[in-house]
Enzyme design. Structure first.
Site, PDB file in Angstrom:
ATOM      1  N   LYS A  54       0.837  -1.201   0.000  1.00 11.72           N
ATOM      2  CA  LYS A  54       0.000   0.000   0.000  1.00 11.72           C
ATOM      3  C   LYS A  54       0.874   1.254   0.000  1.00 11.72           C
ATOM      4  O   LYS A  54       0.599   2.225  -0.708  1.00 11.72           O
ATOM      5  CB  LYS A  54      -0.939  -0.008   1.206  1.00 11.72           C
ATOM      6  CG  LYS A  54      -2.096  -0.978   1.019  1.00 11.72           C
ATOM      7  CD  LYS A  54      -2.824  -1.294   2.304  1.00 11.72           C
ATOM      8  CE  LYS A  54      -3.894  -2.371   2.050  1.00 11.72           C
ATOM      9  NZ  LYS A  54      -4.508  -2.902   3.249  1.00 11.72           N
ATOM     10  N   GLN A  98      -5.362  -1.749   9.275  1.00  8.11           N
ATOM     11  CA  GLN A  98      -5.106  -3.049   8.659  1.00  8.11           C
ATOM     12  C   GLN A  98      -5.653  -4.175   9.538  1.00  8.11           C
ATOM     13  O   GLN A  98      -5.355  -4.258  10.718  1.00  8.11           O
ATOM     14  CB  GLN A  98      -3.588  -3.238   8.442  1.00  8.11           C
ATOM     15  CG  GLN A  98      -3.207  -4.537   7.776  1.00  8.11           C
ATOM     16  CD  GLN A  98      -3.739  -4.658   6.352  1.00  8.11           C
ATOM     17  OE1 GLN A  98      -3.623  -3.728   5.560  1.00  8.11           O
ATOM     18  NE2 GLN A  98      -4.332  -5.783   6.039  1.00  8.11           N
ATOM     19  N   ASP A 121     -11.763   2.156   3.133  1.00  6.31           N
ATOM     20  CA  ASP A 121     -12.081   0.728   2.955  1.00  6.31           C
ATOM     21  C   ASP A 121     -13.560   0.491   2.663  1.00  6.31           C
ATOM     22  O   ASP A 121     -13.955  -0.612   2.295  1.00  6.31           O
ATOM     23  CB  ASP A 121     -11.694  -0.057   4.216  1.00  6.31           C
ATOM     24  CG  ASP A 121     -10.320  -0.712   4.083  1.00  6.31           C
ATOM     25  OD1 ASP A 121      -9.956  -1.070   2.950  1.00  6.31           O
ATOM     26  OD2 ASP A 121      -9.627  -0.882   5.098  1.00  6.31           O
TER      27      ASP A 121
END
Length: 287
Positions: A54, A98, A121
């Site tokens: 990422k 995460q 997300d």
């Protein structure tokens, strides 16, 4: 007949180039870089790899990345304070926590502290609700990536029978909503589904997101179906999808490999979501 193999690396590379253009235009217009904050708690090896990828994606697309690594022993209070501070920071456009989190941390509580406008997300209930209502919103990265792959290869979705195997909040449910939004007729299957083989074999588009290695076999797939494999399972040191690739590719018209199919798209769409969050936030400020 052997299926056309869908190249997720190629499409994700094109998507990242589009993000780079958007990010550079944003910086020129607003005098600052788009900023994504990534929080990694604990030392899960797969999570560490994802986070590294990422950060690399941010570097390529001219998005500023802030990285926060918390120890396995981090308390709920410390983790919450970090998320709240990033939520309040006007220079941060997106926040990503995460998953999975270390034991003892309340995932639901932590994710709920990310404001919907910084939820890259697409997990926040507000954004999930907007998706259900068909409104413009940030969408969970993996299903978003699947739609992009289908679009890139000119695969028609409208009017097709789509079957999603798996009903997780991260992939299965949003995938079904996106396919519905594209006017497919959608069936969602799961561990309690009866006649699974029969239902799968009627699918024009079959999305496997069940988390069981090579679960979808050739006898479950209709001739000429489009097969999208979202699964990532590690067996004997090898990555395997939820689809028996070698068997199914002889029946499908299109198929995604594992690795190199859906996986690269997830990070590309995360970066696209970060751009969208930044653009929307500035748009609200300037109204």
């Amino acid at each position: 007949m052997s299926a056309i193999i869908i190249d997720g690396k190629l499409v994700s590379s094109e998507e990242k180039d589009k993000v780079k253009e958007r990010a550079e235009a944003f910086e020129k217009k607003f005098g600052r870089k788009i900023c994504l904050a990534v929080i990694l708690a604990g030392n899960d090896p797969a999570s560490q790899v994802y986070v590294r990828n990422k950060i690399k994606g941010c570097e390529y697309t001219s998005i500023k990345s802030l990285s926060f690594t918390l120890p396995e022993t981090v308390s709920q209070k410390e983790a919450e304070e970090l998320v709240i501070s990033l939520a309040d920071d006007d220079n941060v456009d997106g926040i990503l926590v995460q998953l999975p989190l270390p034991k003892g941390l309340d995932e639901k509580r932590l994710l709920s502290l990310i404001p919907p406008e910084k939820d890259v997300d697409g997990f926040h209930p507000v954004n999930v609700g907007k998706l259900m209502l068909g409104e413009k919103t940030v969408v969970s990265c993996t299903p978003f990536g699947v739609i992009r792959l289908l679009e890139h290869y000119g695969i028609e979705i409208a009017g097709k029978n789509a079957v999603v195997v798996g009903r997780s909040n991260i992939v299965g449910k949003p995938m079904a909503m996106l396919l519905l939004r594209e006017n497919a007729t959608v069936t969602v299957c799961h561990s309690k589904t009866r006649n699974l083989k029969e239902i799968c074999s009627q699918a024009d588009i079959l999305v496997a997101a069940i988390g069981k290695a090579e679960f979808i076999t050739a006898d479950m797939v209709k001739d000429g179906a489009v097969v999208i494999d979202v699964g990532i399972n590690r067996e004997d040191g090898k990555l395997k999808g939820d689809v028996d690739f070698d068997g199914v590719k002889e029946k499908a018209s299109f198929i995604t490999p594992v690795p190199g199919g859906v996986g690269p798209m997830t990070i590309a769409m995360l970066l696209a979501n970060t751009c969208l969050c930044a653009e929307e936030r500035e748009s609200v400020k300037n109204r």
